[in-house]
Motif scaffolding. Structure first.
Motif, PDB file in Angstrom:
ATOM      1  N   UNK A 165      35.480  27.530  51.321  1.00 56.67           N
ATOM      2  CA  UNK A 165      35.895  28.505  50.314  1.00 56.67           C
ATOM      3  C   UNK A 165      37.409  28.663  50.321  1.00 56.67           C
ATOM      4  N   UNK A 176      38.943  25.776  48.565  1.00 56.51           N
ATOM      5  CA  UNK A 176      38.747  25.818  47.110  1.00 56.51           C
ATOM      6  C   UNK A 176      39.670  26.846  46.471  1.00 56.51           C
ATOM      7  N   UNK A 177      39.806  27.997  47.109  1.00 54.94           N
ATOM      8  CA  UNK A 177      40.676  29.028  46.549  1.00 54.94           C
ATOM      9  C   UNK A 177      42.103  28.506  46.442  1.00 54.94           C
ATOM     10  N   UNK A 195      45.772  41.109  38.745  1.00 53.19           N
ATOM     11  CA  UNK A 195      45.950  39.892  39.544  1.00 53.19           C
ATOM     12  C   UNK A 195      45.156  39.991  40.839  1.00 53.19           C
ATOM     13  N   UNK A 196      45.195  41.165  41.478  1.00 56.78           N
ATOM     14  CA  UNK A 196      44.435  41.334  42.714  1.00 56.78           C
ATOM     15  C   UNK A 196      42.943  41.182  42.444  1.00 56.78           C
ATOM     16  N   UNK A 207      51.712  37.960  43.107  1.00 61.73           N
ATOM     17  CA  UNK A 207      50.618  38.462  43.958  1.00 61.73           C
ATOM     18  C   UNK A 207      49.868  37.280  44.559  1.00 61.73           C
ATOM     19  N   UNK A 214      52.660  39.444  38.755  1.00 63.08           N
ATOM     20  CA  UNK A 214      51.211  39.271  38.872  1.00 63.08           C
ATOM     21  C   UNK A 214      50.901  37.911  39.496  1.00 63.08           C
ATOM     22  N   UNK A 225      41.606  39.416  40.060  1.00 58.73           N
ATOM     23  CA  UNK A 225      41.327  37.996  39.816  1.00 58.73           C
ATOM     24  C   UNK A 225      41.272  37.223  41.123  1.00 58.73           C
ATOM     25  N   UNK A 226      42.137  37.598  42.084  1.00 59.88           N
ATOM     26  CA  UNK A 226      42.106  36.926  43.387  1.00 59.88           C
ATOM     27  C   UNK A 226      40.745  37.138  44.048  1.00 59.88           C
ATOM     28  N   UNK A 227      40.276  38.394  44.041  1.00 64.98           N
ATOM     29  CA  UNK A 227      38.968  38.685  44.636  1.00 64.98           C
ATOM     30  C   UNK A 227      37.860  37.916  43.926  1.00 64.98           C
ATOM     31  N   UNK A 278      38.115  35.156  42.246  1.00 69.85           N
ATOM     32  CA  UNK A 278      38.205  33.723  42.555  1.00 69.85           C
ATOM     33  C   UNK A 278      37.597  33.429  43.928  1.00 69.85           C
ATOM     34  N   UNK A 279      37.925  34.272  44.912  1.00 68.62           N
ATOM     35  CA  UNK A 279      37.347  34.049  46.249  1.00 68.62           C
ATOM     36  C   UNK A 279      35.831  34.090  46.156  1.00 68.62           C
ATOM     37  N   UNK A 331      42.560  26.054  43.617  1.00 67.06           N
ATOM     38  CA  UNK A 331      42.610  26.650  42.283  1.00 67.06           C
ATOM     39  C   UNK A 331      43.956  27.309  42.013  1.00 67.06           C
ATOM     40  N   UNK A 332      44.555  27.870  43.064  1.00 67.38           N
ATOM     41  CA  UNK A 332      45.775  28.648  42.850  1.00 67.38           C
ATOM     42  C   UNK A 332      47.034  27.796  42.785  1.00 67.38           C
ATOM     43  N   UNK A 354      49.711  36.178  48.310  1.00 69.36           N
ATOM     44  CA  UNK A 354      48.354  36.189  48.849  1.00 69.36           C
ATOM     45  C   UNK A 354      48.022  34.864  49.533  1.00 69.36           C
ATOM     46  N   UNK A 410      34.421  31.071  44.282  1.00 68.00           N
ATOM     47  CA  UNK A 410      34.619  29.839  45.054  1.00 68.00           C
ATOM     48  C   UNK A 410      33.654  29.762  46.230  1.00 68.00           C
ATOM     49  N   UNK A 438      43.361  42.198  50.741  1.00 71.32           N
ATOM     50  CA  UNK A 438      43.076  40.924  50.069  1.00 71.32           C
ATOM     51  C   UNK A 438      43.103  39.786  51.094  1.00 71.32           C
ATOM     52  N   UNK A 496      40.162  39.837  53.299  1.00 75.20           N
ATOM     53  CA  UNK A 496      38.959  39.344  52.632  1.00 75.20           C
ATOM     54  C   UNK A 496      38.912  37.822  52.655  1.00 75.20           C
TER      55      UNK A 496
END
Lengths: 537, 371
Positions: B141, B144-145, A463-464, B277, B274, A466-468, A470-471, B148-149, B281, A474, B130, B133
């Motif tokens: 960005x 957009x993130x 999951x982590x 997360x 998961x 996938x987060x990276x 996605x960022x 999507x989530x 996040x 994007x 995370x 980042x």
């Protein structure tokens, strides 16, 4: 003699190099022109080409009142000799006598008379600048000089060997045209023109590469493509300073917005129908001479799971197939890592019987699950690479030896568990189901970091990751268009052709995120006719 | 004042707010409410949600008044450099604390529930990195993130609720209005940890592509959150009953334990966590982003690359201060009401002073020229 080679080649000192470059620049600024003295001009052209063996010079004399000296110069192999012989030389030496042009000829009007009456060739240009002449000679033209004239004729005799139009090999479709692009830029532009008979279809030529002088064509529809994109693309290409361009991949990598990414930011394809569809959506095609791979820009991520035959099949089938491809892409990215995570961290998720079966299959396997999966994944990559490099008839053998024999034997020997082989096989098949090779390979590469994440943190690590990811995705843009459009930013009106593919009568709009000048694909009256048809039924 | 790229869509605005609000509290909310307000917990959630909606509207009004400025910018405009700067610093500090606390709670849950062999410090560091980042990215960005989530987060909880529906017994929800009004009001204090996040809009309003739709987009987000919270609280209460709920550590995770999926996956905590997360996040990332954005605006830093990662170190030390989960709960119980009060009262103060001193942004010209 050997001693000669052992001596290091003295590098040109930087000062000298600088001098040479400045001189070359000055030479371009001065724009050397022909003098009118035939032998001097010939000498100049020959010396500029360093008396290369493939440069042919043919001198002709026309017996008019006073003999007129002519010279033809062309590069053997680039110029079509039949055209040079039959349409240029025969015209000069035969036609002139038969039609009595010799009487009209004099030194003063020789060039005009020859151009107007004697050469039976379609394209003739008058040229005086030496640089342009050299460039056209190296493109296959024949240059005709007349004694006493400070100009000459460039006759189009280009006729080098090309492969011709053949079926594309990388992007196969079930239904759709069988033509693919070839290495010749002209053939490629003609393939597009034949599909789009729109006078607004523009072919703009640029030349890139100090040494290769490669022709590059920008193809777009003038009143459709976003002018900002066209301008930006042109500026970026004109700014390029390189020695040579041998493939469109050079252009793709030099023009991209971000270099630190594994995702392709332009779409390379060898299918004319795909490029034509892209141009009709308002994209710009970049054709590079010498390669069948044409670039489409701007590119978005959604394009990489679309294939031309999606648009030729019925909408429901196309949508279904797109879902299948998405599943395949997801499995090529995540299946090995999910397997590792479930087996080593979360066996409680699985039904007891399956968990027990997995454990039983792994008894006796001497290495850790991560290493086991990693080894098998690398083995599959090696088999894939080997089968690409091997000549055609031997290629399938690698598949049999690598896939069947090795897989079977390693399971029998107890080095890997059968479940790992199944997982690795599904992953490989999934990655082959991705229509775009360059994006398939990107996902294949990314699955390795995911495997390490899964081995350290289980599903949480995935999951982590996938987060990276996605960022990262994007934040990508291709020529101002967000890479994840039409999902992020969400365009409700463009969803008809994203994962879903609506039926053609309903795809009334071009993708709005490309910002084309005209969003309407079907004019309004056509839509009305459609609806009235339906009412009648 | 810098020119802003107006490209955050209305849907992205909704996603940013909803994601920023829904966070770690979702896992403990049913227990805290059961302890204080009994079966009337859902009323406390609604009550607090409506209060948060009022607060959100304050920020929307401020955003209309200062149509081209973010919170630190209009803070300085209406309160002066010193007090405005102080206000912005307080916001940034609060967001950093929220980031640290969220990451800590997240690490506790993940380590106890699914990764017993991983030290808490590692889980904490992963979440902070995370978030850092995300904080280095630009506004589009970030938007957009979030966009999507949001469907992933909401979709997961909707599926979870649907699956656990069969376990709900109506009698456990009785009495419908809880033990009494006073208990419900005590419950609202517990709910203060669940709603902060909406104040982050103050940073994004000047980036909206369609500022006129801001009100509707904000309301949509907050009512989505209220709906989700009420549903989770009701489902947990209906499935476990108040008495059992008050004793459980992570009631929402217990809810996940109850359900299986399609008879294939026996336990769903791992995939749920998961997705969790992502949920955490989007909260800690958003607050980190807000803090970094505010600080860089305040100190006129040109770049937001690199240095946000340095903030991870103090945040890490902040987050490991509470010795154990009980102490962590106490810290949150003190911090959350204070922070909630601050983010409600601060905009009121700014708005009042701006009205008295007649400060506001001129009508938006940047938008017309398509900047």
């Amino acid at each position: 003699m050997e001693g000669e080679f052992k001596k290091p080649v003295k590098p040109v000192p930087p000062a000298e190099l600088k001098n040479r470059r400045q001189e070359a620049q000055r030479g371009q600024e001065m724009r050397r022109e022909l003098t009118g003295n035939l032998s001097a001009d010939l000498k100049l052209l020959r010396s500029l080409l360093h008396d290369s063996a493939d440069v042919v010079v043919r001198q002709v004399r026309l017996p008019a009142e006073r003999d007129i000296e002519l010279a033809l110069i062309f590069v053997d192999g680039l110029a079509d000799k039949r055209v040079v012989d039959l349409d240029v030389l025969q015209g000069l030496m035969h036609l002139s006598r038969i039609q009595g042009f010799l009487d009209r000829l004099s030194r003063q009007n020789a060039l005009e008379v020859i151009q107007a009456h004697l050469l039976t060739v379609g394209e003739i240009k008058v040229m005086a600048e030496v640089d342009r002449i050299i460039h056209s000679l190296l493109s296959g033209d024949t240059f005709l000089m007349v004694e006493g004239a400070a100009q000459g004729l460039t006759v189009n005799t280009r006729g080098y060997k090309t492969r011709g139009v053949q079926e594309p090999t990388i992007e196969a479709v079930v239904r759709g045209p069988r033509e693919g692009f070839s290495e010749s830029l002209r053939i490629n532009t003609s393939l597009l023109r034949r599909r789009i008979k729109d006078p607004d279809l523009v072919v703009e030529m640029l030349t890139v590469g100090n040494r290769t002088q490669t022709d590059i064509a920008l193809v777009y529809i003038k009143d459709l493509a976003n002018p900002k994109v066209v301008k930006e693309l042109k500026e970026r290409i004109e700014k390029l300073r390189v020695d040579g361009i041998l493939e469109s991949g050079y252009i793709e990598q030099m023009l991209q917005d971000r270099s630190l990414t594994v995702f392709p930011q332009m779409q390379g394809t060898e299918r004319p129908d795909k490029v034509a569809a892209g141009i009709l959506e308002g994209r710009v095609a970049v054709i590079v001479d010498g390669t069948p791979f044409v670039l489409l820009a701007p590119a978005v991520w959604a394009q990489f799971f679309q294939s031309p035959d999606d648009y030729y099949e019925r909408a429901h089938i196309a949508t279904f197939i797109r879902f299948i491809r998405l599943t395949a892409m997801a499995s090529s990215l995540l299946l090995p890592s999910t397997y590792i995570a479930l087996a080593s961290f979360h066996p409680e998720m699985l039904p007891t019987s399956l968990a027990l079966a997995m454990a039983a299959a792994r008894t006796g396997v001497p290495i850790s699950l991560l290493l086991e999966t990693l080894l098998m994944e690398i083995a599959v990559e090696v088999v894939r690479e080997a089968s690409v490099r091997l000549p055609g008839p031997i290629g399938p053998t690698v598949g049999i030896v690598g896939g069947l024999i090795l897989g079977e034997a390693s399971v029998r020997a107890g080095i890997v568990s059968p479940l790992t082989v199944i997982i690795v096989a599904i992953t490989a098949i999934g990655s082959f189901a991705t229509p775009s090779y360059s994006s398939a390979i990107a996902l294949r590469l990314l699955r390795f970091p995911f495997m390490f994440l899964a081995a350290t943190f289980g599903l949480i690590g995935i999951a982590a990751g996938l987060v990276l990811l996605t960022i990262h995705v994007a934040s990508l843009e291709s020529l101002g268009v967000p890479y994840l459009a039409p999902y992020a930013p969400y365009h409700a009106e463009s969803q008809g052709d994203a994962v879903l593919r609506r039926s053609w009568p309903y795809l009334k709009e071009r993708p709005a995120f490309l910002k084309p000048q005209d969003v309407e694909r079907l004019p309004d009256d056509a839509a009305k006719e459609d609806s009235s048809d339906e009412q009648e039924k | 004042m810098s020119k802003k790229n107006r490209q955050v869509t209305a849907y992205q605005a909704t996603a940013i707010i909803a994601n920023a609000i829904i966070g770690v509290a979702l896992l403990t909310l049913p227990r805290d409410l059961a302890r204080t307000a009994g079966t009337g917990g859902y009323m406390a959630v609604v009550l607090m949600g409506l209060t948060a909606y009022l607060g959100l509207n304050l920020y929307t009004v401020l955003g209309r008044r200062f149509s081209q400025s973010t919170l630190p910018e209009y803070g300085v405009k209406s309160l002066g450099v010193f007090f405005g700067g102080l206000l912005a610093l307080t916001y940034a500090a609060g967001w950093l604390v929220v980031t640290a606390l969220s990451a800590r709670v997240f690490a506790e849950i993940v380590v106890t529930a699914v990764l017993p062999r991983v030290p808490i410090e590692v889980g904490l560091m992963v979440m902070l990195l995370l978030a850092a980042h995300l904080a280095t990215q630009d506004v589009k960005t970030f938007a957009r993130v979030n966009e999507l989530f949001l469907p992933i987060i909401v979709g997961t909880f909707v599926v979870l609720l649907a699956l656990s529906f069969s376990r709900v017994e109506v009698w456990r929800l009785l009495p419908p209005f809880g033990p009494g009004l006073r208990e419900v009001f005590t419950g609202t204090i517990e709910a203060t940890w669940a709603y902060p996040g909406f104040e982050l809009v103050s940073l994004f309003i000047p980036f909206y592509a369609e500022p006129e739709k801001a009100g509707r987009a904000h309301a949509r987000a907050l009512f989505l959150v209220i709906f989700l919270y009420v549903a989770v609280v009701l489902a947990a209460t209906g499935a476990f009953g108040v008495a059992e709920l008050a004793k459980s550590q992570w009631p929402t995770l217990e809810l996940v334990r109850l359900v299986g999926f399609l008879g294939t996956f026996e336990r769903l905590e791992a995939p749920f966590l998961a997705v969790y997360v992502i949920t955490v996040f989007t909260t800690s990332g958003a607050t980190f982003f807000g803090a970094v954005f505010t600080l860089s605006g305040l100190f006129r830093l040109k770049s937001r690359e690199g240095w946000p990662y340095l903030l991870v170190i103090p945040l890490y030390y902040l987050a490991i201060q509470p010795q154990n989960i009980v102490e962590l709960g106490k810290v949150i119980r003190v911090f959350a009401p204070a922070w909630f009060g601050f983010i409600l009262l601060a905009p009121l103060l700014v708005l009042g002073i701006a009205a008295i001193r007649k400060k506001e942004d001129k009508p938006d010209e940047a938008n017309q020229t398509g900047a």
